[in-house]
Structures are given as structure tokens and as C-alpha cells.
Design a protein around this motif. Sequence first.
Motif, PDB file in Angstrom:
ATOM      1  N   SER A  68       0.853  -1.185   0.000  1.00  0.00           N
ATOM      2  CA  SER A  68       0.000   0.000   0.000  1.00  0.00           C
ATOM      3  C   SER A  68       0.891   1.237   0.000  1.00  0.00           C
ATOM      4  N   PHE A  69       0.481   2.212  -0.822  1.00  0.00           N
ATOM      5  CA  PHE A  69       1.244   3.450  -0.996  1.00  0.00           C
ATOM      6  C   PHE A  69       0.398   4.634  -0.573  1.00  0.00           C
ATOM      7  N   LEU A  70       1.061   5.649  -0.016  1.00  0.00           N
ATOM      8  CA  LEU A  70       0.358   6.867   0.390  1.00  0.00           C
ATOM      9  C   LEU A  70       1.134   8.103  -0.039  1.00  0.00           C
ATOM     10  N   SER A  71       0.385   9.094  -0.576  1.00  0.00           N
ATOM     11  CA  SER A  71       0.908  10.439  -0.787  1.00  0.00           C
ATOM     12  C   SER A  71      -0.064  11.399  -0.134  1.00  0.00           C
ATOM     13  N   ARG A  72       0.313  11.948   1.016  1.00  0.00           N
ATOM     14  CA  ARG A  72      -0.591  12.845   1.735  1.00  0.00           C
ATOM     15  C   ARG A  72      -0.782  14.163   0.999  1.00  0.00           C
ATOM     16  N   SER A  73       0.249  14.658   0.339  1.00  0.00           N
ATOM     17  CA  SER A  73       0.131  15.943  -0.373  1.00  0.00           C
ATOM     18  C   SER A  73      -0.848  15.831  -1.534  1.00  0.00           C
ATOM     19  N   LYS A  74      -0.961  14.654  -2.125  1.00  0.00           N
ATOM     20  CA  LYS A  74      -1.878  14.453  -3.251  1.00  0.00           C
ATOM     21  C   LYS A  74      -3.210  13.852  -2.822  1.00  0.00           C
ATOM     22  N   GLY A  75      -3.375  13.510  -1.567  1.00  0.00           N
ATOM     23  CA  GLY A  75      -4.615  12.872  -1.116  1.00  0.00           C
ATOM     24  C   GLY A  75      -4.863  11.582  -1.872  1.00  0.00           C
ATOM     25  N   TYR A  76      -3.845  10.744  -1.943  1.00  0.00           N
ATOM     26  CA  TYR A  76      -3.875   9.593  -2.846  1.00  0.00           C
ATOM     27  C   TYR A  76      -3.211   8.388  -2.210  1.00  0.00           C
ATOM     28  N   SER A  77      -3.826   7.240  -2.463  1.00  0.00           N
ATOM     29  CA  SER A  77      -3.253   5.977  -2.022  1.00  0.00           C
ATOM     30  C   SER A  77      -3.540   4.923  -3.079  1.00  0.00           C
ATOM     31  N   TYR A  78      -2.757   3.895  -3.096  1.00  0.00           N
ATOM     32  CA  TYR A  78      -3.111   2.725  -3.899  1.00  0.00           C
ATOM     33  C   TYR A  78      -2.753   1.456  -3.162  1.00  0.00           C
ATOM     34  N   LEU A  79      -3.492   0.418  -3.498  1.00  0.00           N
ATOM     35  CA  LEU A  79      -3.227  -0.936  -3.016  1.00  0.00           C
ATOM     36  C   LEU A  79      -2.756  -1.752  -4.209  1.00  0.00           C
ATOM     37  N   LEU A  80      -1.591  -2.367  -4.065  1.00  0.00           N
ATOM     38  CA  LEU A  80      -1.004  -3.153  -5.153  1.00  0.00           C
ATOM     39  C   LEU A  80      -1.056  -4.620  -4.767  1.00  0.00           C
ATOM     40  N   LEU A  81      -1.660  -5.425  -5.617  1.00  0.00           N
ATOM     41  CA  LEU A  81      -1.748  -6.860  -5.365  1.00  0.00           C
ATOM     42  C   LEU A  81      -0.946  -7.584  -6.443  1.00  0.00           C
ATOM     43  N   LYS A  82       0.022  -8.381  -6.016  1.00  0.00           N
ATOM     44  CA  LYS A  82       0.871  -9.110  -6.950  1.00  0.00           C
ATOM     45  C   LYS A  82       0.493 -10.586  -6.983  1.00  0.00           C
ATOM     46  N   GLU A  83       0.917 -11.257  -8.048  1.00  0.00           N
ATOM     47  CA  GLU A  83       0.705 -12.710  -8.175  1.00  0.00           C
ATOM     48  C   GLU A  83      -0.730 -13.069  -7.800  1.00  0.00           C
ATOM     49  N   LEU A  84      -1.656 -12.454  -8.479  1.00  0.00           N
ATOM     50  CA  LEU A  84      -3.063 -12.594  -8.134  1.00  0.00           C
ATOM     51  C   LEU A  84      -3.506 -14.052  -8.108  1.00  0.00           C
ATOM     52  N   GLN A  85      -4.324 -14.345  -7.094  1.00  0.00           N
ATOM     53  CA  GLN A  85      -4.910 -15.669  -6.957  1.00  0.00           C
ATOM     54  C   GLN A  85      -6.429 -15.526  -6.998  1.00  0.00           C
ATOM     55  N   MET A  86      -7.110 -16.604  -7.327  1.00  0.00           N
ATOM     56  CA  MET A  86      -8.567 -16.553  -7.434  1.00  0.00           C
ATOM     57  C   MET A  86      -9.184 -16.107  -6.118  1.00  0.00           C
ATOM     58  N   LYS A  87      -8.554 -16.472  -5.002  1.00  0.00           N
ATOM     59  CA  LYS A  87      -9.112 -16.098  -3.696  1.00  0.00           C
ATOM     60  C   LYS A  87      -9.021 -14.602  -3.415  1.00  0.00           C
ATOM     61  N   ASP A  88      -8.283 -13.863  -4.273  1.00  0.00           N
ATOM     62  CA  ASP A  88      -8.203 -12.411  -4.116  1.00  0.00           C
ATOM     63  C   ASP A  88      -9.449 -11.710  -4.672  1.00  0.00           C
ATOM     64  N   SER A  89     -10.328 -12.456  -5.311  1.00  0.00           N
ATOM     65  CA  SER A  89     -11.594 -11.880  -5.779  1.00  0.00           C
ATOM     66  C   SER A  89     -12.395 -11.434  -4.556  1.00  0.00           C
ATOM     67  N   ALA A  90     -12.606 -10.128  -4.456  1.00  0.00           N
ATOM     68  CA  ALA A  90     -13.233  -9.544  -3.266  1.00  0.00           C
ATOM     69  C   ALA A  90     -13.429  -8.054  -3.531  1.00  0.00           C
ATOM     70  N   SER A  91     -14.046  -7.395  -2.579  1.00  0.00           N
ATOM     71  CA  SER A  91     -14.085  -5.938  -2.612  1.00  0.00           C
ATOM     72  C   SER A  91     -12.990  -5.402  -1.710  1.00  0.00           C
ATOM     73  N   TYR A  92     -12.374  -4.300  -2.130  1.00  0.00           N
ATOM     74  CA  TYR A  92     -11.289  -3.676  -1.367  1.00  0.00           C
ATOM     75  C   TYR A  92     -11.755  -2.279  -0.970  1.00  0.00           C
ATOM     76  N   LEU A  93     -11.773  -2.051   0.334  1.00  0.00           N
ATOM     77  CA  LEU A  93     -12.317  -0.825   0.902  1.00  0.00           C
ATOM     78  C   LEU A  93     -11.191   0.073   1.372  1.00  0.00           C
ATOM     79  N   CYS A  94     -11.249   1.327   0.951  1.00  0.00           N
ATOM     80  CA  CYS A  94     -10.312   2.354   1.389  1.00  0.00           C
ATOM     81  C   CYS A  94     -11.017   3.192   2.455  1.00  0.00           C
ATOM     82  N   ALA A  95     -10.344   3.490   3.549  1.00  0.00           N
ATOM     83  CA  ALA A  95     -10.945   4.281   4.621  1.00  0.00           C
ATOM     84  C   ALA A  95      -9.899   5.225   5.197  1.00  0.00           C
ATOM     85  N   VAL A  96     -10.306   6.461   5.446  1.00  0.00           N
ATOM     86  CA  VAL A  96      -9.410   7.474   6.011  1.00  0.00           C
ATOM     87  C   VAL A  96      -9.892   7.858   7.402  1.00  0.00           C
ATOM     88  N   MET A  97      -8.970   7.940   8.340  1.00  0.00           N
ATOM     89  CA  MET A  97      -9.308   8.394   9.689  1.00  0.00           C
ATOM     90  C   MET A  97      -9.151   9.902   9.730  1.00  0.00           C
TER      91      MET A  97
END
Lengths: 109, 115
Positions: free
Chosen positions: A62-91
Motif C-alpha cells: 500500500s502506498f500513500l501520498s498525503r500531499s496528493k490525497g492519494y493511495s493505492y493498493l497493489l496486489l501481486k501474483e493474483l490468486q482466485m481467492k483475491d476476488s473480493a471488494s477492497y475498501l479504502c478508509a481514512v481516519m
Amino acid sequence: GQNIDQPTEMTATEGAIVQINCTYQTSGFNGLFWYQQHAGEAPTFLSYNVLDGLEEKGRFSSFLSRSKGYSYLLLKELQMKDSASYLCAVMDSNYQLIWGAGTKLIIKP
Amino acid sequence: TAGITQAPTSQILAAGRSMTLRCTQDMRHNAMYWYRQDLGLGLRLIHYSNTAGTTGKGEVPDGYSVSRANTDDFPLTLASAVPSQTSVYFCASSVTRNGAEETQYFGPGTRLLVL
């Protein structure tokens, strides 16, 4: 107002890499969380970022840039079990979690 | 370890009836939360509790009430259900609320249909 934006749905191939983006506008910032939620199940914690940069945990990063208000989640070597919803949340400044609507990731063989 | 349990798993409720959704955690967490999750929307906070004996309103508190008599239990009550309260309800807990990096742990959810 407070807002979290992430794509509604993404499709990727088993074994490949996928990047799920999240942009945010919140009242203050006390960290950004990523959760995974399989259909019909509860969200489960994946990662937390509070400083700029990349946090790596096995196949997930997971990557964060606070100045840009931006994050990403990187998933490598994808497996079928990775099929899901991915939720981003900010405190926010009141330590309340503001949630995005989630990105449904579909993995194809 | 059980973590967080919720009951019932699912329920069909007639409009105008009351209902209490139960939530129990065994992690001795101080903070607890109730969220609702609707299609196309992010999780929305209904009520929270920083510690036993205290509660607070979240983003969408109308039509719901909570109590926190002890550390483990945090029931959510719908006094007179309406169809717009049809949703999936998640209970969550964290060690504390007023601290960064406070991971929230979720129960399995209650699926409620109000007709």
C-alpha cells in the motif's frame, strides 16, 4: 464535505498485478486503511499508512501520498481467492473512519 | 478466539416493529461501533462507544439507539423499523477510538430486511 473515491469495479487475470487507487478529501488525516471484504462476509484489515511511501506485506503493498490525497493498493501474483471488494478508509481529525464505497475486484483464470 | 459475534445472522422484520441487534466482543476492546452497509455506498457509522457507559452519534443515527452497559456488549435497537433501514449491519471494535492506527475488527454482520 468528506469524500473517498475509488473505482467501482476492476478485472484482472490470475497471476498478474493490479493496482487499486483511492483518492480522498477529509477533515484532517490520521491515517489510511485498506480492508478486504469477500462477498457476504465482514471486512478484514489489510494495511495502514500514515506516512508517505510504500508499505509492503507479502503479495500486498500500500502506498500513500498525503500531499496528493492519494493511495493505492497493489496486489501481486493474483490468486482466485483475491476476488473480493477492497475498501479504502481514512481516519479524520476526530478519529472517525470515512469509508469509500469499495472496489470489486474480479479475477479471471 | 471468537472475536466479535452478532445475532441474528439475518432477519425479516415488519415495518413498525422493533428489534435489537446484538453484538458481543471478547477482546476487551474499549471502543465499539455500529455501521450499516448499503450497495454502492461506503460503510456508514450509526453510533459508537468510546468506553463502557458512554455512547455517541455517528453519521446516520436517526431511528437507532444503542447502550453500553459493559465492555463486551453493544446492542443496537430499531424502535420502529422502516423499509429504508433494510441493510447489512456490522458491529466493530477497536482497542481505543481516539488514537491513530486503531484497527477496527468486524463481526460477521446481520442482514435485515424491513417490509
